[in-house]
Design a protein around this motif. Structure first.
Motif, PDB file in Angstrom:
ATOM      1  N   LEU A 220       0.664  -1.304  -0.085  1.00 46.60           N
ATOM      2  CA  LEU A 220      -0.083   0.051  -0.112  1.00 46.60           C
ATOM      3  C   LEU A 220       0.854   1.296   0.120  1.00 46.60           C
ATOM      4  O   LEU A 220       1.976   1.286   0.737  1.00 46.60           O
ATOM      5  CB  LEU A 220      -0.833   0.046   1.293  1.00 46.60           C
ATOM      6  N   PRO A 221       0.655   2.360  -0.913  1.00 46.11           N
ATOM      7  CA  PRO A 221       1.530   3.616  -0.837  1.00 46.11           C
ATOM      8  C   PRO A 221       1.165   4.216   0.610  1.00 46.11           C
ATOM      9  O   PRO A 221       0.169   3.943   1.212  1.00 46.11           O
ATOM     10  CB  PRO A 221       0.755   4.202  -2.117  1.00 46.11           C
ATOM     11  N   ARG A 222       2.084   4.909   0.915  1.00 42.98           N
ATOM     12  CA  ARG A 222       2.121   5.806   2.075  1.00 42.98           C
ATOM     13  C   ARG A 222       2.591   7.188   1.508  1.00 42.98           C
ATOM     14  O   ARG A 222       3.645   7.149   1.259  1.00 42.98           O
ATOM     15  CB  ARG A 222       2.853   5.262   3.289  1.00 42.98           C
ATOM     16  N   VAL A 223       1.821   8.229   1.818  1.00 43.77           N
ATOM     17  CA  VAL A 223       2.325   9.691   1.096  1.00 43.77           C
ATOM     18  C   VAL A 223       2.468  10.717   1.867  1.00 43.77           C
ATOM     19  O   VAL A 223       2.369  11.902   1.580  1.00 43.77           O
ATOM     20  CB  VAL A 223       1.427   9.872  -0.044  1.00 43.77           C
ATOM     21  N   VAL A 224       2.374  10.262   3.266  1.00 49.42           N
ATOM     22  CA  VAL A 224       2.688  11.550   4.559  1.00 49.42           C
ATOM     23  C   VAL A 224       3.654  11.130   5.109  1.00 49.42           C
ATOM     24  O   VAL A 224       3.437  11.103   6.298  1.00 49.42           O
ATOM     25  CB  VAL A 224       1.419  11.860   5.079  1.00 49.42           C
ATOM     26  N   SER A 225       4.863  11.028   4.506  1.00 52.96           N
ATOM     27  CA  SER A 225       5.873  10.364   5.420  1.00 52.96           C
ATOM     28  C   SER A 225       6.967  11.321   5.513  1.00 52.96           C
ATOM     29  O   SER A 225       8.088  11.130   6.401  1.00 52.96           O
ATOM     30  CB  SER A 225       6.267   9.229   4.810  1.00 52.96           C
ATOM     31  N   THR A 226       7.443  12.323   4.780  1.00 54.51           N
ATOM     32  CA  THR A 226       8.388  12.995   4.655  1.00 54.51           C
ATOM     33  C   THR A 226       8.389  14.573   4.551  1.00 54.51           C
ATOM     34  O   THR A 226       7.235  15.117   4.326  1.00 54.51           O
ATOM     35  CB  THR A 226       9.429  12.656   3.290  1.00 54.51           C
ATOM     36  N   GLU A 227       9.284  15.221   4.737  1.00 60.77           N
ATOM     37  CA  GLU A 227       9.014  16.769   4.487  1.00 60.77           C
ATOM     38  C   GLU A 227       8.752  17.080   3.036  1.00 60.77           C
ATOM     39  O   GLU A 227       7.825  17.940   2.948  1.00 60.77           O
ATOM     40  CB  GLU A 227      10.536  17.466   4.690  1.00 60.77           C
ATOM     41  N   GLN A 228       8.871  16.449   2.043  1.00 59.38           N
ATOM     42  CA  GLN A 228       8.775  16.749   0.665  1.00 59.38           C
ATOM     43  C   GLN A 228       7.098  16.414   0.641  1.00 59.38           C
ATOM     44  O   GLN A 228       6.243  16.971  -0.131  1.00 59.38           O
ATOM     45  CB  GLN A 228       9.374  16.058  -0.477  1.00 59.38           C
ATOM     46  N   ASP A 229       6.686  15.229   1.183  1.00 65.32           N
ATOM     47  CA  ASP A 229       5.287  15.001   1.256  1.00 65.32           C
ATOM     48  C   ASP A 229       4.246  15.828   1.800  1.00 65.32           C
ATOM     49  O   ASP A 229       3.306  16.347   1.166  1.00 65.32           O
ATOM     50  CB  ASP A 229       5.006  13.488   1.902  1.00 65.32           C
TER      51      ASP A 229
END
Ligand code: DNO
Length: 412
Positions: free
Chosen positions: A249-258
């Protein structure tokens, strides 16, 4: 900071009096009894508010300050046509919350699962119990228990082999415990998903990759954040926990860029962040003090917690981590609190009404009497009280140092 704790509602073994005596003035709560996607009625919100505030005439005041979470229906995450109805319901719930005076609403955008761990009672050297994540154990679950099609692709040959031989050595009870830990449903529920149901929930995401999930998230905030803004509500997304993809499953709220991309997808202040140092801090490439400076004005709620990485792979990806005591993990908590206080001073200078940020000590170890009680994983009374006490100590010391500097011009 405004000190708060999460309260799961009347069935929470940790009482409101415990929360008050831990030194909190704010409560974080949600209507876990309402099915995801259904409208939160004014009556139901008022009833929860009345419960939280019922002893306020006799004792020090407690106030329901933050909703965590108003959950997002899976159809919105999947971008299905039926999302329109759920988006409308979400807006109605926001309107009802605003009518009841709630101004901060947390949510997340993780597909299917919320936070994930592989052990809920990992024993630390002092006998305290903590939550822990072991990638190899996660592979045992994925490859050998769930037997997810194509799961092999997500693990190296070495992990696949060690997971398989570990599975052979595990007792039935250990397999069952691992399965239930990974499949534990949403926070506030004590039920784990069934294996077959779970696989079908994953199958529904087959066509949703990283790009699609991002598009669906941006569509969601574009529909709800302007409404929240008008209502005087700040929405704040909770980052992925752990901050990397799981189970295909994708996860898209993990990094500063996200977070930066999400913030610019809808440029209103109500499109904000729950700054969870526990989730973001698992990744060594997340520079937390820098992220607080960058997203400053969009941070509406804070979770203070830290993990300790026990093992990372050659690329720096965390393979094993556990939840450490609040001041003893990989997060530089003193620097984090220093940045938060700087942001609060900036807001106070501008006479902003949200100059003080609601903060909760996220998770806590099971210590002392916690060890004989059953609470929601991570939500023990004494462990969280200890975390809060330590965090408040840092806060008071930094504030005192700042005001001494202000009067003497010297750094103390
Ligand atoms: C874990 C929590 C998360 C959080 C949700 C917010 O203990 O921090 O479950 O509540 O992700 O939507």
């Amino acid at each position: 900071m405004i000190h708060t704790m999460r309260w799961f509602g009347p069935q929470d073994p940790v009482s409101l009096m415990d929360i008050r005596q831990a030194g909190c003035t704010g409560v974080v709560s949600a209507l876990h009894q309402v099915a995801v996607g259904e409208v939160w009625s004014v009556e139901a919100i008022e009833a929860r508010k009345a419960l939280i505030e019922k002893d306020n005439d006799t004792y020090s005041k407690l106030e329901w300050l933050v909703v965590e979470s108003l959950p997002v229906h899976e159809d919105i995450k999947k971008g299905l046509p039926s999302r329109e109805k759920y988006l409308e319901n979400y807006q109605i719930s926001l309107r009802n919350l605003a009518k009841c005076g709630i101004q901060t609403v947390c949510y997340n955008f993780m597909p299917v699962l919320d936070w994930s761990r592989t052990k809920l009672d990992y024993i630390l050297p002092d006998g305290a119990r903590a939550l822990r994540f072991v990638w190899e154990d996660f592979a045992v679950f994925d490859l050998c228990i769930l037997q997810r099609p194509n799961a092999e692709e997500d693990y190296t040959e070495q992990v696949r082999q060690s997971a398989r031989s570990k599975f052979e050595r595990m007792t039935d009870a250990e397999k069952e415990a691992l399965k239930n830990t990974v499949l534990l449903g949403l926070p506030g529920s004590e039920e784990a998903f069934e294996l077959a149901t779970f696989q079908s929930l994953l199958d529904d995401y087959q066509a949703i990759g990283d790009r699609e999930l991002r598009e669906n998230l941006y569509y969601f905030v574009q529909q709800v954040a302007p409404v929240a803004q008008q209502l005087g509500i700040n929405l704040c997304i909770h980052p992925d926990d752990p901050p990397f993809p799981l189970l295909g499953l994708p996860r898209v709220v993990s990094t500063e860029q996200d977070l930066a991309a999400l913030m610019s997808s809808c440029d209103v202040r109500a499109n904000g962040v729950t700054f969870c140092t526990g989730s973001l801090g698992v990744r060594p490439d997340n520079d937390l003090p820098q992220m607080i400076r960058r997203f400053a004005d969009r941070i509406h709620f804070i979770h203070l917690r830290t993990t300790k990485r026990e093992l990372t792979d050659a690329e720096g990806k965390p393979m094993i981590f556990h939840e450490a005591a609040h001041l003893e993990g990989d997060v530089d908590m003193v620097e984090v609190i220093r940045e938060i206080l700087a942001e609060e001073r900036k807001r106070a200078k501008n006479n902003q009404k949200d100059a003080q940020l609601p903060m909760r000590p996220d998770h806590g170890h099971q210590i002392l009497d916690d060890l004989t009680k059953k609470t929601y994983p991570g939500y023990s009374a004494i462990g969280r009280l200890k975390g809060l006490a330590e965090l408040r100590g840092v806060e008071v010391a930094l504030q005192a140092a700042h005001s001494t500097r202000g009067t003497t011009g010297k750094r103390s």
